[in-house]
Design an enzyme around this catalytic site. Structure first.
Site, PDB file in Angstrom:
ATOM      1  N   SER A 170       0.923  -1.108   0.263  1.00 41.87           N
ATOM      2  CA  SER A 170       0.238   0.245   0.035  1.00 41.87           C
ATOM      3  C   SER A 170       0.851   1.380  -0.061  1.00 41.87           C
ATOM      4  CB  SER A 170      -0.991   0.017   1.206  1.00 41.87           C
ATOM      5  OG  SER A 170      -1.519  -1.089   1.160  1.00 41.87           O
ATOM      6  N   GLY A 209      -4.400  -2.239  -1.437  1.00 47.21           N
ATOM      7  CA  GLY A 209      -3.499  -1.379  -1.710  1.00 47.21           C
ATOM      8  C   GLY A 209      -3.542  -0.509  -2.240  1.00 47.21           C
ATOM      9  N   GLY A 219      -2.498   3.148  -4.086  1.00 48.14           N
ATOM     10  CA  GLY A 219      -3.021   4.277  -5.021  1.00 48.14           C
ATOM     11  C   GLY A 219      -4.885   4.803  -4.173  1.00 48.14           C
ATOM     12  N   CYS A 242      -9.382  -1.689   2.919  1.00 41.68           N
ATOM     13  CA  CYS A 242      -8.859  -0.648   3.325  1.00 41.68           C
ATOM     14  C   CYS A 242      -9.178  -0.400   1.606  1.00 41.68           C
ATOM     15  CB  CYS A 242      -7.341  -0.933   2.905  1.00 41.68           C
ATOM     16  SG  CYS A 242      -6.417   0.064   2.947  1.00 41.68           S
ATOM     17  N   LEU A 243      -8.307  -1.128   0.381  1.00 42.51           N
ATOM     18  CA  LEU A 243      -8.938  -0.350  -0.715  1.00 42.51           C
ATOM     19  C   LEU A 243      -9.387  -1.406  -0.832  1.00 42.51           C
ATOM     20  CD1 LEU A 243      -7.762   1.077  -3.517  1.00 42.51           C
ATOM     21  CD2 LEU A 243      -6.627  -0.771  -4.022  1.00 42.51           C
ATOM     22  N   ASN A 277      -3.611   2.601   7.385  1.00 42.49           N
ATOM     23  CA  ASN A 277      -2.573   2.800   6.083  1.00 42.49           C
ATOM     24  C   ASN A 277      -3.718   3.723   4.740  1.00 42.49           C
ATOM     25  OD1 ASN A 277      -1.201   3.187   4.096  1.00 42.49           O
ATOM     26  ND2 ASN A 277       0.067   1.230   3.966  1.00 42.49           N
ATOM     27  N   GLY A 321      -4.415   6.845   2.329  1.00 42.71           N
ATOM     28  CA  GLY A 321      -5.176   8.467   2.283  1.00 42.71           C
ATOM     29  C   GLY A 321      -6.162   8.834   1.518  1.00 42.71           C
ATOM     30  N   PHE A 322      -7.030   7.494   0.797  1.00 42.04           N
ATOM     31  CA  PHE A 322      -8.809   7.937   0.198  1.00 42.04           C
ATOM     32  C   PHE A 322      -9.589   7.359   1.545  1.00 42.04           C
ATOM     33  CE2 PHE A 322      -5.461   8.187  -2.690  1.00 42.04           C
ATOM     34  CZ  PHE A 322      -5.659   9.201  -3.731  1.00 42.04           C
ATOM     35  N   HIS A 340      -7.001  -1.645   9.353  1.00 39.15           N
ATOM     36  CA  HIS A 340      -6.141  -3.022   9.235  1.00 39.15           C
ATOM     37  C   HIS A 340      -6.442  -4.164  10.014  1.00 39.15           C
ATOM     38  CE1 HIS A 340      -4.190  -2.156   5.625  1.00 39.15           C
ATOM     39  NE2 HIS A 340      -4.388  -0.622   5.751  1.00 39.15           N
ATOM     40  N   GLU A 382      -5.821  -7.097  10.005  1.00 41.43           N
ATOM     41  CA  GLU A 382      -4.407  -8.010  10.557  1.00 41.43           C
ATOM     42  C   GLU A 382      -3.980  -7.601  11.116  1.00 41.43           C
ATOM     43  OE1 GLU A 382      -5.156  -6.047   7.747  1.00 41.43           O
ATOM     44  OE2 GLU A 382      -3.948  -5.534   7.107  1.00 41.43           O
TER      45      GLU A 382
END
Ligand SMILES: Nc1ncnc2c1ncn2[C@@H]1O[C@H](COP(=O)(O)OP(=O)(O)O)[C@@H](O)[C@H]1O
Ligand SMILES: Nc1ncnc2c1ncn2[C@@H]1O[C@H](COP(=O)(O)OP(=O)(O)O)[C@@H](O)[C@H]1O
Ligand SMILES: [Mg+2]
Ligand SMILES: [Mg+2]
Lengths: 386, 1052
Positions: free
Chosen positions: A57, A237, A239, A264-265, A306, A308-309, A363, A365
């Site tokens: 990520s 992941g 981006g 997350c992503l 973790n 950013g979006f 997360h 995990e």
């Protein structure tokens, strides 16, 4: 040897070269060649530096560690979250290169150098972090001292913005990979769209008896369903989720067909697939101490983060001002807020009421971070068993 | 769940006097809790016997009881106040044990008092080591193998299984007291025997040793919804085997990888759930095997602790404050993090700096006690430092300790010496490195983790972590800068470029210099004064700026001042803050000797000092010039002389005349002061003190008035003089006396160690007047602005001598303030800020309507091999106060509060010097009338028998067996009266006192003390007096119940 961090707004922080920045030839090209540019972000966890840099990520990003001493216990194969380093560079207050810890297989800085990862130490990281906190995450780079600031700035400007960046394709496997359970097995078969999945996610699923298939992220829904998995997992992941419409499309076709769980992503992709919006956070969540409230149980977990979006609320708002499980109407029926970030009240998870699908932004995990939310893996496995 | 409305009145028990293992941290925690509960609208009833605490200031509770911390006296308070709940987790082990006893004796049930914070079962599961082990095992956690034994026999049978070394821990003692490490079979028997003796329930736990494993502590908080957060991890640089209180510790942990740290975190959460602490903070200690990572649980404290105070200061997360809110119903997510104001308390602080804590020892004061460290705590204070890196924090913490002496001579075999942990192990370690020892060698001998070793070795080799960098002040914000900090709590770090985070604002500020680490002679009393100064400065509309490095204290609570700088009290560090603050003035009068020592340097740097001018400070501190000054205002001081060498001293002595009092020039708390009765005695003293050249005065801290180190002071010793202490206010023009205190012990026993009483009991009006005029003249002549403390000796009937004058707040200021009901330090601060006494309305009662007795609390129990004799060198760590309508009752209360409750009946042993025999016979007679059996050694017995008082003669130790020491050890004595026949380490007297201390029997070493005790015993036989809260004693003069936050910026 001197080195510096340069941000796109011209702010500069000096330090000493470390990792791959150290001991390179002294001519401009080779400086340029080892210079690293990317989005400069900060992580507030106090240990787990190796897990962080090997987390896919962080692709395309330069990690600033807020904890000043990095490298204390060296590096070890056990601490990898993937098979290589994904962070572009590392910014530290004091990088340490010792291998005498009982846990160490090598020294941190040496390891970074061997991996070709530029790093800088001796930086006033707190000042840097305060700048990013106030101005927002921005592009920047880590450069050898002799590289002129102008050349450096050109490199920074050349760096594509994180918004709109498809980095998943850089970290997804070329071929499907099938991984057997780590215990007696007999568990479900889980097909993951691998946008850069962390090893500890895979481990947690396999430890619970699952067989895990990692598929290239551009795999079509048919191809995936043809494997007749018991469930689909949407991985973490790097981006901008908005740049991954081809995956979002696939996800649309999967929802309702199979139970879906995302992290997350993966959470952001599922949300976009059902018609919700995502937006970039000012400087993101990266650390191991964010409180997240489970609105069903009222229980508060300290989480590893973790991203950013983030996913926007039902009215397109960035924050949710109530502790109630607010609802979205989606193309797949009602979606209900299941987890809320108590730091900045952003969306941390939701469930679809009419189809078997749920996701979390953080997360569970860990790797690195607290284990408070591991129970989410049990929950997921239970829904499949039932 | 929000605030509980079914309770309205909460009882809080303090931790009592400052003792080793239980110090100022409980004033910090308790004061925070009181504040919070008042703010939440509860009535707060507080019981604490320690007057030198902020928490016992009248405005911190609705009703404040200065009473002995014993079940009976607390029961009386409960009966009078009828609280709804008891919050027992803020007063250390003392409060927890009282809560346990009050539950077991049915008091709480009888008066319907609910235990909140931790319930009875949780307390027992945590405090009873055996029960704790079982609880841990049931929870699937590992603890060291161990057995509980009640006899030597059992212990020997257990040895094969436990193996050596073994850890011996007496049941139900505090801070590891009476326990230790047994490395050989012989030691094993000794330790077990000592342990059995030390344990009130005659029980010891013997543990498998995990010496050398890493020692870690986690500070955990839990709310009633079972949300758990880890506030801070602390790693001990000194591995298992050295008490955490005596170890150099670091936050956060440095050497564990994330998986290993998370394993600890998971276990900590399991522990707090298994023990069942319902709400609040707990301290959990683990040992981790450096190679295998195997974890064993050592103990958990289900309450705030020394470590939780450290964790609060290290992270900015106010554990006690939040624990108090949790106890009354709130959950973590309902409480704000008042550092960020925007995030809730349900998070885990993350820090972006390194915190190092160093212990402060006082072995030099206890000759006979070897300086080795073990599993029982021996340090008397601590200093904390924050740095950008470990090295920065480590050197800063070292300089924060303000050592009076530095080690300069070393054993030949340093590596061998390093094998046994000692109070100066790091001095040895540094020297070893300098002499070329390798890091591996030292790690092998000490078990110190190679990571720490490498960092420390680099420093020993001369690396300067500040070199080439600029000092910049950064904020402590709980979140590594992720959010903006609202609370101005700063430390200085060293970076390439100074980017300060301090926003000083426009208001004028006043800097208050704190007193640094607690030590014998300079303790919590001075922090109390500094906190009062901060409150007063804020009330005056200025910003109060605090500089201190003691993590235990209220002064380093970010709520206390407008800006807190957690910095060492050295001239450089202080000037750096001043440069940034540009204060209107600096206050050096409240922090004891520490700031006073900086006064000259500050003045030289052009810093404006508030209050008494630096010249006067110098005048008073420099004995020769002080002598001159006394003459000027025609007052007498004892004849004195100074000498530059032993030879000079011997000659000068004849001029002064014997007996005399000798001291080196660098004294603090009368360090190394002794009484010599003859030329031989003096020669012997000089001899002994030339050999401790192993430690020389720390250059930065030499003689008051800058006299060269090595100067020897000789004063004529005034025998059988009554010592009198005065605390007075002066604005340069007029003087107000706070109180005249008469000491119970005669001059010769350090003022800090002797009991004293307000009002003076046996001074005639004439003498009182003399003392008053002497005080006025001295204060005015010195041009004191603020406080002055003067010690007098009244010799014969009418001779008044001035022993010393301290132009600063003294140790007795809090006691006096509480006795007369006037906050002297606050008034003094107003004077320093420019107000005049004439304009301040002060009703200091000429004679208070009640009697207040201060008694000192001594640490001899911790140093079994040191003599418990009182002398001119201060040895007490803390004090208690007894208040009653008459002297005997007050004295009795003070004794009880000090832990030496006087017996009402039984056997008294008397052995005194010839000079004391007449008085001793009187004493024996009246004790006999009270029904005591009288026991005495030869000479004393004769004298008593002559009075016709039945007495049993018993042999001295030196006279054979059965002797008095054996009798004491076998529990056949309830009270010891023994006046010293000259010193000399192994004399009979020494053995007698040692035995008494070991058994916890009151041991009185002066006749004046003895007769006071006798009167108190008589008083104790009538009904105990009803407890009266301070607020009533002083007619509510002090706005009882008003939230102290109102006395400064509101804290929320
Ligand atoms: N089994 C053991 N082996 C080695 N050292 C021990 C063991 N148990 C305790 N210690 C040491 O003794 C110290 C005090 O023990 P602890 O149980 O914490 O008592 P206390 O109540 O005094 O804190 C610990 O800090 C640790 O260094
Ligand atoms: N000349 C003296 N005669 C008798 N006792 C004295 C004399 N000088 C000092 N003392 C005793 O020694 C104690 C310590 O002396 P002091 O000058 O007060 O040192 P400190 O600065 O440590 O307080 C005093 O409290 C007093 O009991
Ligand atoms: Mg302990
Ligand atoms: Mg004195």
């Amino acid at each position: 040897m001197s080195a510096y961090v340069l941000l796109e707004d011209g702010t500069r922080f000096d330090g000493e070269a470390a990792g791959a920045l150290e001991g390179f030839g002294r001519d401009a090209e080779s400086f340029a060649s080892v210079a690293a540019t990317g989005e400069v972000v900060f992580n507030t966890a106090m240990c787990g530096y190796q897990e962080a840099v090997s987390d896919p990520s962080y692709r395309g990003q330069i990690i600033t560690f807020t904890y000043p001493l990095i490298g204390n216990y060296g590096v070890s194969g056990d601490h990898m979250e993937s098979d290589s380093v994904h962070a572009r560079a590392v910014i530290m207050r004091e990088g340490i290169d010792r291998e005498d810890s009982a846990l160490a297989e090598g020294g941190w800085l040496t390891w970074l150098a061997d991996g070709g990862i530029p790093a800088i130490t001796g930086v006033d990281t707190r000042a840097l972090v305060r700048h990013i906190r106030d101005q927002g995450a921005m592009r920047g780079g880590v450069f050898g001292g002799e590289l002129s600031e102008d050349d450096a700035m050109d490199l920074v400007r050349a760096e594509p913005s994180m918004t709109g960046a498809d980095l998943a394709k850089e970290v997804t496997p070329g071929e499907p990979v099938v991984l057997d359970p780590l215990n007696a097995g007999g568990g479900p078969r889980i097909a993951a769209l691998d946008t850069g999945i962390k090893d500890s996610i895979v481990r947690n699923l396999r430890e619970r008896g699952a067989t895990v298939e990692l598929h290239p992220c551009d795999t079509s829904a048919e191809a995936l369903l043809a494997r007749s998995p018991d469930a689909v997992f949407l991985a973490n992941g790097p981006g901008d989720p908005a740049a991954l419409d081809y995956i979002v499309e696939t996800v649309r076709e999967l929802i309702g067909q199979k139970p879906v769980w995302g992290i997350c992503l993966g959470h952001q992709l599922l949300c976009r697939a059902v018609g919700l919006d995502t937006a970039k956070l000012r400087f993101g969540h990266r650390g191991a101490n964010h409180p997240v409230k489970d609105l069903a149980t009222g229980r508060i977990d300290i989480t590893s983060q973790n991203h950013g979006f983030a996913v926007l609320g039902p009215g397109g708002e960035r924050t949710i001002d109530t502790d109630e499980p607010v609802r979205w109407d989606t193309d797949f029926g009602a979606a209900e807020l299941s987890q809320l970030n108590l730091y900045d009240r952003t969306v941390e998870g939701l469930v679809l009421k009419d189809v078997p699908a749920s996701t979390v932004q953080y997360h569970p995990e860990a790797g690195p971070g607290p284990h408070d939310s591991l129970y989410l893996f049990d929950r997921f496995m239970e829904t499949l068993a039932a | 769940m929000p605030r509980r409305d079914d309770i309205s009145k909460v009882l809080i028990i303090g931790s009592g006097p400052i003792v080793i293992g239980q110090a100022a941290e409980f004033d910090y925690s308790g004061a925070q809790a009181c504040k919070v509960l008042l703010e939440e609208g509860y009535e707060v009833v507080l019981v604490n016997s320690n007057p030198a605490t902020i928490m016992t200031d009248p405005e911190f509770a609705t009703a404040t009881y200065i009473e002995p911390l014993l079940p009976a006296s607390i029961a009386r308070v409960i009966e009078r106040e009828r609280p709804d709940a008891l919050l027992p987790t803020l007063g250390g082990g003392t409060a927890l044990n009282l809560a346990r006893q009050l539950t077991e004796d049915g008091t709480l049930e009888r008066f319907g008092v609910e235990l909140i914070g931790a319930d009875y079962d949780a307390i027992r599961r945590a405090e009873d080591r055996e029960l704790f082990r079982v609880t841990m095992k049931d929870a699937g956690l590992r603890v060291p193998r161990s057995v509980v034994v009640e006899s030597i026999g059992e212990a020997e049978r257990a040895l094969p299984d436990i193996g050596l070394p073994a850890i011996v821990r007496p049941g139900f003692t505090m801070g590891g007291e009476g326990g230790g490490i047994a490395r050989t079979e012989v030691e094993y028997r000794e330790r077990v025997a000592e342990g059995l003796a030390a344990s009130p329930i005659h029980q010891v736990l013997i543990d498998e040793s995990v010496i050398g494993w890493g020692e870690f502590e986690l500070e955990v908080m839990r709310d009633r919804n079972d949300n758990v957060v880890i506030v801070c991890s602390i790693e001990n640089v000194d591995p298992m085997g050295v008490h955490t209180g005596d170890s150099v510790t670091v936050a956060p942990q440095q050497t564990l990888s994330d998986p290993r740290y998370q394993a600890l975190r998971d276990q900590a959460i399991t522990v707090i759930r298994a023990v069942g602490v319902e709400t609040g903070g707990s301290n959990i200690q683990f040992a981790v095997h450096p190679n295998t990572g195997e974890i064993v649980v050592i103990e958990m404290n289900p309450r705030v602790s020394r470590s939780s105070a450290l964790a609060s200061k290290a992270t900015g997360f106010p554990i006690a404050k939040i624990a108090a809110r949790l106890a009354v119903g709130y959950t973590l997510d309902e409480i704000d993090n008042d550092i960020t104001r925007v995030t809730p308390a349900s998070f885990e602080p993350t820090i972006d700096y390194v915190v190092v804590k160093w212990p402060r020892f006082a072995f030099e004061k206890f000759p006979g006690a070897d300086g080795s460290l073990s599993t029982h705590m021996q340090s008397v204070g601590e200093a904390m430092a924050i740095g950008r890196t470990f090295k920065q924090a480590f050197v800063k913490a070292m300089r924060s300790r303000e050592l009076d002496v530095e080690r300069t001579a070393f054993p030949d075999d340093l590596l061998a010496a390093l094998e046994t942990p000692s109070h100066d192990r790091y001095a040895l370690l540094f020297e070893a490195i300098r002499q070329g020892a390798t890091e591996e060698q030292i790690c092998a001998r000490t078990g110190i983790d190679p990571w720490f070793m490498a960092e420390i070795a680099a420093l020993a080799r001369g690396e300067d972590p500040e070199a080439g960098l600029q000092r910049c002040f950064k904020a402590v914000d709980t979140c590594a800068a992720e959010f903006e900090a609202a609370t101005p709590y700063f430390y200085s770090g060293w970076e390439r470029q100074a980017r300060h985070e301090v926003d000083r604002g426009e208001r004028p500020s006043v800097v208050i210099l704190g007193s640094g680490p607690n030590r014998i002679g300079q303790g919590i009393e001075f922090d109390y004064c500094c906190v009062h100064a901060a409150m007063t400065v804020r009330e005056s509309g200025r910003d109060a700026v605090m500089i201190n490095c003691n993590p235990e204290t209220v002064s380093t609570d970010y709520d206390t001042s407008d800006r807190l700088y957690f910095e060492p009290l050295t001239i450089e560090d202080v000037l750096a803050v001043i440069e940034l603050e540009r204060p209107e003035g600096v206050i050096v009068q409240f922090g004891g000797q520490t700031p006073l020592r900086l006064a000259q340097g500050l003045a030289d740097a052009g810093v404006p000092l508030l209050g008494t001018p630096v010249e006067s400070i110098h005048l008073a501190e420099d004995r020769p010039s002080f002598g001159g000054l006394l003459a000027e205002v025609d007052l007498k001081g004892p004849p004195y002389a100074t000498a530059g060498s032993p030879e000079e001293a011997l000659t000068a002595a004849d001029g002064v005349g014997y007996p005399l009092l000798v001291r080196p020039s660098y004294v603090l708390g009368g360090r190394a002061m002794e009484i010599c009765y003859s030329r031989e005695g003096l020669a012997d003293y000089l001899e002994r003190h030339s050999n401790d050249s192993a430690s020389v005065p720390n250059p930065s801290r030499t003689a008051e008035g800058g006299r060269p180190a090595g100067t020897i002071f000789l004063d004529r010793f005034l025998e059988n003089a009554i010592e009198v202490d005065v605390d007075a206010l002066c604005d340069g023009e007029s003087v107000r006396i706070g109180a005249i205190m008469q000491h119970v012990e005669e001059a010769g026993v350090h003022s800090g160690d002797s009991a004293c009483v307000i009002p003076a009991m046996s001074l005639g009006p004439e003498m009182i007047r003399q003392v008053e005029t002497a005080t006025e003249r001295l204060a005015l002549r010195l041009g004191v602005v603020g406080l002055i403390n003067i010690q007098f000796a009244v010799h014969g009937d009418d001779e008044l001598y001035v022993i010393e004058a301290n132009p600063r707040a003294s140790r007795t200021v809090p006691f006096v303030s509480k006795a007369v009901g006037v906050p002297l330090a606050k008034v003094a601060c107003r004077l320093m800020l420019g107000e005049r006494l004439a304009d301040i309305e002060l009703d200091i009662p000429a004679v208070p309507g009640h009697v207040s007795v201060k008694e000192a609390v001594l640490p001899f129990g911790r140093f079994p091999r040191a003599d418990s004799l009182l002398g001119p060198e201060m040895k007490s760590t803390g004090e208690v106060m007894g208040v009653a309508s008459d002297y005997p009752a007050a004295f009795g209360k003070a004794q009880a509060a000090a832990g030496a409750e006087l017996p009402i009946s039984g056997t008294v042993f008397i052995s005194v010097t010839d000079g004391d025999k007449p008085t001793a016979t009187q004493l024996a007679a009246s004790l006999h009338d009270l029904g005591f059996e009288v026991l005495a050694t030869g000479g004393t017995a004769q004298a008593i028998r002559r009075m016709g008082v039945p007495v049993e003669r018993i042999l001295k130790l030196s006279e054979g067996s059965p002797n008095v020491v054996e009798r004491i050890e076998s529990g056949g004595v309830d009270l010891v009266v023994n006046t010293p026949t000259g010193s000399g380490a192994r004399a009979d007297g020494y053995e007698i006192r040692r035995a008494a201390v070991a058994r916890g029997i009151p041991c009185i070493t002066t006749m004046s003390g003895a007769s006071a005790a006798q009167r108190a015993i008589r008083a104790r036989r009538s009904d105990p007096p009803e407890p009266i809260p301070l607020q009533e004693l002083h007619g509510n003069r002090s706005a009882a119940g008003r939230s102290p936050a109102a006395a400064g910026r509101a804290s929320e």
